[in-house]
Design an enzyme around this catalytic site. Structure first.
Site, PDB file in Angstrom:
ATOM      1  N   CYS A  72       0.841  -1.194   0.000  1.00 21.12           N
ATOM      2  CA  CYS A  72       0.000   0.000   0.000  1.00 21.12           C
ATOM      3  C   CYS A  72       0.876   1.244   0.000  1.00 21.12           C
ATOM      4  CB  CYS A  72      -0.913  -0.006   1.221  1.00 21.12           C
ATOM      5  SG  CYS A  72      -1.897   1.501   1.412  1.00 21.12           S
ATOM      6  N   ASN A 341      -9.946  34.353  -5.902  1.00 20.81           N
ATOM      7  CA  ASN A 341      -8.857  33.473  -6.331  1.00 20.81           C
ATOM      8  C   ASN A 341      -7.532  34.061  -5.856  1.00 20.81           C
ATOM      9  OD1 ASN A 341      -7.006  31.827  -7.547  1.00 20.81           O
ATOM     10  ND2 ASN A 341      -7.727  32.163  -9.639  1.00 20.81           N
ATOM     11  N   ASP A 362      -2.737  29.913   4.947  1.00 14.77           N
ATOM     12  CA  ASP A 362      -2.814  28.443   5.035  1.00 14.77           C
ATOM     13  C   ASP A 362      -3.150  27.884   3.659  1.00 14.77           C
ATOM     14  OD1 ASP A 362      -3.031  25.820   5.857  1.00 14.77           O
ATOM     15  OD2 ASP A 362      -5.019  26.066   6.755  1.00 14.77           O
ATOM     16  N   CYS A 389       1.663  22.884   3.877  1.00 14.39           N
ATOM     17  CA  CYS A 389       1.622  21.431   3.701  1.00 14.39           C
ATOM     18  C   CYS A 389       2.632  20.981   2.647  1.00 14.39           C
ATOM     19  CB  CYS A 389       0.213  20.967   3.336  1.00 14.39           C
ATOM     20  SG  CYS A 389      -0.469  21.710   1.851  1.00 14.39           S
TER      21      CYS A 389
END
Length: 433
Positions: A72, A341, A362, A389
């Site tokens: 996996c 946007n 973020d 991230c």
């Protein structure tokens, strides 16, 4: 078989070795280990390989908990001690900041840590009907493949969701559209579990009966998604408790839909918000922008601290959710939300938000390059908290803030949002000197 000594790990959790002047990226190898390996792909300057035997083991190697580890592709670091995983991610962050951005944080924040297992409250499970492999497969993609790994358990999912996997395979196999159902979206809140079935064809009445029976038997809600994310509709029950997550420290509860973006790890999310508030230090009388605000995850805690918040988000559906969440939490008088946007942000569009004391960003993996370039004479917040991230885009954007806009990178650190994976979530503080 050739052998190599692993020197470090890369951003994907692969071991890095040097063999005859060439970098070799070896899956399954850990720093300090000597491994035998098999070459998967050879390029002029590097090779991709997998470890076939561990000749000398690292003291940080642990037994993977999942029987599907190695096949996996959902997890890549189960063989490494959890604390060592966080340390590795911190090194990846620092390396990216220097290598790409030529910046160094003034201090390194302690890693934000939480449960190592059962943390994944959101997941998108792939579904395939493959008679040659025994029927319906449900799981994440196999490593280095578009095939679906046939999962019997998944220890990073909540235990009750992992336990549903065998029954889900039986359920999908019983449907007339088993070959036209590519994914199941899983969303878990504190009181509700929702399964969204992406049905490419209309269901027959017998299919609907099977799904209703499954929902009742297992205590979950079953929804259907015939088209895009906004097309989801409840099948059973027709009405029931919605999805909500709470932020007790800030007396905030946020409602969301199963296909909305929310953080997968509720424990780390709470700690990340706490860290963000410690760095941002919102105060009454301040005006703070929350860019890429989603449904209000950071906006409402900021407002609860007394500041006025301007939230901007690209998704109109999430803006509507943020407005409603602010109203439900009694924070609508201190918040405003707009759809825009942000990848096309300019100095003028940022100035149009009005005077800002501070900024929280973020963004998704693409980062916020247009936003940081738009910081200029008309809009110069004294403090910017950046939640990332993707270390590479954080480093790129940090270079603009530090080298072009005159900010100082006071500190940075990781939040281990996805234990057992190589995914790096981080938070950084920029200030004007």
């Amino acid at each position: 078989m050739p052998t190599a000594v692993i020197e470090s790990l890369d951003h994907e959790g692969r071991g890095i070795a040097r063999v005859e002047g060439k970098a070799v990226f070896i899956e399954g190898g850990l720093p300090g280990e000597t491994v035998e390996y098999r070459v998967l792909r050879s390029k002029p300057n590097y090779e991709q390989a997998e470890a076939t035997r561990i000749v000398r083991r690292s003291a940080l190697r642990v037994a993977p908990r999942c029987p599907h580890f190695g096949v996996c592709g959902g997890c890549s670091m189960q063989h490494l001690d959890t604390l060592a995983q966080a340390a590795t991610k911190q090194r990846v962050l620092e390396d990216a900041l220097w290598r790409i951005g030529k910046v160094k944080p003034g201090i390194i924040y302690s890693a934000i840590q939480g449960p190592a297992w059962g943390y994944r409250y959101r997941a998108r499970l792939g579904v395939r009907l493959v008679p040659a492999k025994g029927g319906v497969l449900i799981g994440f993609h196999e490593r280095r493949s578009s095939y679906i790994a046939d999962l019997g358990v998944c220890p990073v999912l909540p235990a009750h969701v992992s336990a549903l996997l065998p029954a889900l395979k039986v359920l999908v196999a019983s449907l007339s559209i088993a070959d036209r159902l590519p994914q199941i979206e899983v969303a878990v809140s504190e009181a509700t579990t929702v399964l969204v079935f992406r049905n490419l064809l209309a269901l027959k009445k017998a299919d609907e009966a099977q799904l209703r029976s499954f929902a009742e038997t297992h205590g979950v809600q079953v929804w259907l998604q015939p088209e895009g994310p906004d097309s989801i509709v409840p099948l059973h029950p027709r009405s029931g408790p919605g999805l909500t997550y709470t932020l007790p420290e800030f007396d905030v509860a946020l409602d969301f839909r199963a296909t909305d973006f929310t953080q997968v790890n509720v424990h780390i999310n709470r700690l990340l918000i706490r860290r963000a508030m410690q760095l941002l230090q919102p105060a009454p009388g301040e005006r703070i922008a929350d860019l890429f605000c989603g449904l209000g995850n950071f906006s409402l805690p900021i407002a609860r601290r007394g500041a006025t918040v301007v939230g901007v988000e690209g998704s109109e559906a999430l803006v509507a959710r943020a407005l409603e969440n602010a109203r439900r939490n009694g924070l609508d008088s201190r918040t405003e939300f707009h759809a825009a946007n942000l990848f096309d942000a300019t100095e003028d569009s940022l100035a149009a938000l009005g005077p800002l004391d501070k900024l929280l960003i973020d963004p998704p993996r693409e980062g916020a390059i247009a936003v940081v370039k738009a910081v200029g004479p008309a809009q110069q917040p004294a403090r910017i908290v950046y939640v990332s991230c993707n270390p590479a885009t954080l480093a790129r954007d940090a270079a603009v803030l530090v080298h072009e806009k005159g900010y100082v990178l006071r500190g940075a650190g990781i939040a281990n949002m996805f234990p057992q994976t190589s995914h790096v979530e981080s938070i950084a503080l920029f200030e004007r000197p």
